[in-house]
Design an enzyme around this catalytic site. Structure first.
Site, PDB file in Angstrom:
ATOM      1  N   HIS A  11      18.686  18.386  30.896  1.00 54.36           N
ATOM      2  CA  HIS A  11      18.724  19.640  31.111  1.00 54.36           C
ATOM      3  C   HIS A  11      20.274  19.919  30.593  1.00 54.36           C
ATOM      4  O   HIS A  11      19.709  20.308  29.632  1.00 54.36           O
ATOM      5  CB  HIS A  11      19.123  19.820  33.150  1.00 54.36           C
ATOM      6  CG  HIS A  11      18.624  20.975  33.224  1.00 54.36           C
ATOM      7  ND1 HIS A  11      18.356  21.899  32.751  1.00 54.36           N
ATOM      8  CD2 HIS A  11      18.951  21.177  34.199  1.00 54.36           C
ATOM      9  CE1 HIS A  11      18.689  22.815  33.932  1.00 54.36           C
ATOM     10  NE2 HIS A  11      19.053  22.406  35.191  1.00 54.36           N
ATOM     11  N   ASP A  46      20.201  24.727  24.179  1.00 52.84           N
ATOM     12  CA  ASP A  46      20.909  23.565  23.986  1.00 52.84           C
ATOM     13  C   ASP A  46      21.194  23.356  22.205  1.00 52.84           C
ATOM     14  O   ASP A  46      22.128  23.207  21.852  1.00 52.84           O
ATOM     15  CB  ASP A  46      20.907  22.568  24.134  1.00 52.84           C
ATOM     16  CG  ASP A  46      20.819  22.692  25.986  1.00 52.84           C
ATOM     17  OD1 ASP A  46      21.683  23.541  26.853  1.00 52.84           O
ATOM     18  OD2 ASP A  46      19.975  22.551  27.064  1.00 52.84           O
ATOM     19  N   HIS A 102      10.575  22.112  25.059  1.00 54.94           N
ATOM     20  CA  HIS A 102      11.051  22.731  26.476  1.00 54.94           C
ATOM     21  C   HIS A 102       9.854  22.466  27.576  1.00 54.94           C
ATOM     22  O   HIS A 102       8.336  22.360  26.833  1.00 54.94           O
ATOM     23  CB  HIS A 102      11.381  24.314  26.314  1.00 54.94           C
ATOM     24  CG  HIS A 102      12.086  24.434  27.621  1.00 54.94           C
ATOM     25  ND1 HIS A 102      11.513  25.520  28.342  1.00 54.94           N
ATOM     26  CD2 HIS A 102      13.760  24.389  27.930  1.00 54.94           C
ATOM     27  CE1 HIS A 102      12.220  25.669  29.542  1.00 54.94           C
ATOM     28  NE2 HIS A 102      13.350  25.334  29.455  1.00 54.94           N
TER      29      HIS A 102
END
Ligand code: CMC
Length: 442
Positions: free
Chosen positions: A282, A377, A321
């Site tokens: 995460h 990210d 994702h």
């Protein structure tokens, strides 16, 4: 799934009188189950039984792969099209035209603030940026090299002991006070955690600065009487907070709702959410991306690295994702933002490795077939690093922005009459009843 909000911004009611007919081939019985907003209620399946003794049918859905846990009006994602909207507003418009605090107001209140509302909101948050002096002592108790995210998670939980009235979660004024406090104090806690880890004195908030500027002040001020933040870097950080502010029912939002559903105080629930964010799958992924780029080291090592990933010897961090099966819209914005930041800080040399990694991955069958694209990210860490944030701080930066989203999700949960304490079922596959054998005979 149908969007719950029409593109025009008007609420769209997708209720129908449609039903689903199920035939139970064990008994030959038929059942008609109502369909509401494209879903069936799992509890409606309980009537499906083989006999009167049967508990009734349940759904089995580890990791919530196809289960809506709530109805929400906060964030809309269309993962196939790469769309992300907060309260109906596209993420790129918010990033371009609003500040983080405006966005936080939008998430909490449902509408963008007017000038007076924004002034009041900003003032309320800014006047809650200080923490009790004992928080410093609490921070001092951590080992000198304690991970800042661990310190951050613990101090959020510790805040509940300073504000016991936050337990009155059904009082709207108390709730709003906690919202001001948590959004106001998370940059302070984050910066204190960093300063502790490098043995530097804590810097008090400067209430003349904006939210992002003040955070930079508390992080990086040394001996100068007044910290002067770089406008480009402060703006970039503000945009990063916007991009991270909410993402509907992700792991940490689910933790906030699940823990909050026990009616615990919001500081404890927010600490649980931050703990969920800490994990490398995460919010911890932004730090993992940097470790991965370090490990790869140079562009010529990329093909070998990709081969290893495809052989199942690790993951390409910052890729993939649960919801996006297209380019993460946040990653697109961050990629553009990186150019502006690097003009000030100088180019992060790891950018070339990241760009080449992305190019190769997006052409490779393994990633194409699985629809694995860069997520938020993948590039954010390169910006953070260029701005001199240590890698251990990356998940903390994610958490600062995400606090407003967690609080919006928590408030929506509390005001939703359909919600109850979260308590999943299980499929028990263990032993049937057996007798305890005395220790000497085992
Ligand atoms: N590198 C290589 N293979 C991957 C990756 C990756 N980053 N992500 C998924 N896969 C493969 C996975 O092995 C599986 O392959 P197969 O079908 O052969 O078993 C397939 O793609 C589907 O993946 P999954 O694990 O079933 O997908 P998921 O929805 O459970 O996991 C994820 C989503 C984000 C946890 C995962 O993609 C991942 O671990 N990515 C790397 C960590 C990361 O970047 N996380 C940040 C997510 S964005 C920030 C946030 O919102 O938290």
């Amino acid at each position: 799934m149908e969007p719950t909000t029409a593109p025009s911004g008007q609420q769209k009611d997708t209720r129908t009188v449609d039903t689903l007919t199920i035939t139970d081939n064990r008994t030959g019985k038929q059942y008609e189950i109502p369909i509401d907003n494209g879903t069936v209620k799992a509890i409606d399946l309980r009537q499906i039984k083989v006999d009167a003794e049967d508990f009734g049918m349940m759904t089995y859905d580890p990791a919530f792969m196809n289960t809506a846990s709530c109805k929400s009006k906060i964030t809309f994602i269309d993962g196939d099209k790469g769309i992300l909207r907060y309260r109906g507003y596209p993420i790129d418009e918010l990033a371009e035209r609003c500040s983080y605090l405006e966005t936080a107001y939008l998430l909490i209140h449902g509408e963008l603030p007017n000038k007076a509302q924004l002034e009041e909101w900003t003032n309320n948050i800014t006047t809650h940026t200080f923490v009790h002096e004992n928080i410093k002592k609490f921070m001092d108790g951590f080992h000198y090299d304690a991970n800042p995210m661990g310190m951050f998670v613990s101090t959020i939980a510790a805040l509940s002991t300073f504000y016991p009235s936050a337990k009155k979660i059904h009082d709207p004024q108390e709730r709003m006070l906690t919202i001001y406090r948590l959004i106001g104090k998370v940059p302070t806690l984050a910066a204190f955690a960093y300063r502790h880890s490098i043995g530097m004195p804590y810097v008090h908030p400067d209430n003349e600065l904006t939210y992002a500027e003040n955070f930079l002040n508390m992080m990086f001020k040394v001996a100068e009487p007044k910290y002067k933040p770089n406008a480009v870097l402060a703006k970039a950080l503000d945009i990063l907070f916007i991009l991270h502010a909410d993402h509907e029912q992700n792991c940490s939002a689910n933790a906030m709702r699940s823990v909050g559903s026990s009616h615990v105080d919001p500081y404890s629930a927010a600490a649980a959410a931050a703990a969920a964010l800490y994990g490398p799958l995460h919010g911890g992924a932004n730090a993992e991306v940097l470790y991965m780029l370090d490990e790869i080291g140079s562009k010529d090592k990329i093909p070998a690295f990709i081969r290893e990933v495809k052989d199942g010897k690790g993951k390409l961090m910052g890729f993939g994702h649960r919801v996006y099966k297209n380019y993460d819209p946040r990653a697109k914005i961050i990629k553009k933002l990186a150019d502006q930041v690097f003009e000030v800080t100088g180019r992060n040399p790891k950018l070339d490795i990241a760009l080449e990694l992305e190019r190769i991955a997006l052409e490779d069958d393994y990633f194409v077939k699985r629809k694995l694209y860069p997520n938020v990210d993948f590039y954010s860490g390169l910006i953070y690093q260029a701005m001199k944030f240590p890698v251990d701080m990356f998940p903390v930066l994610f958490a600062i922005g995400r606090m407003s989203g967690w609080l919006a999700q928590w408030q929506e949960l509390l005001l939703d009459p359909e919600q109850k304490i979260a308590r999943p079922r299980q499929v028990y596959l263990g032993y049937d009843k057996r007798e305890v054998v005395s220790l000497s005979k085992r």
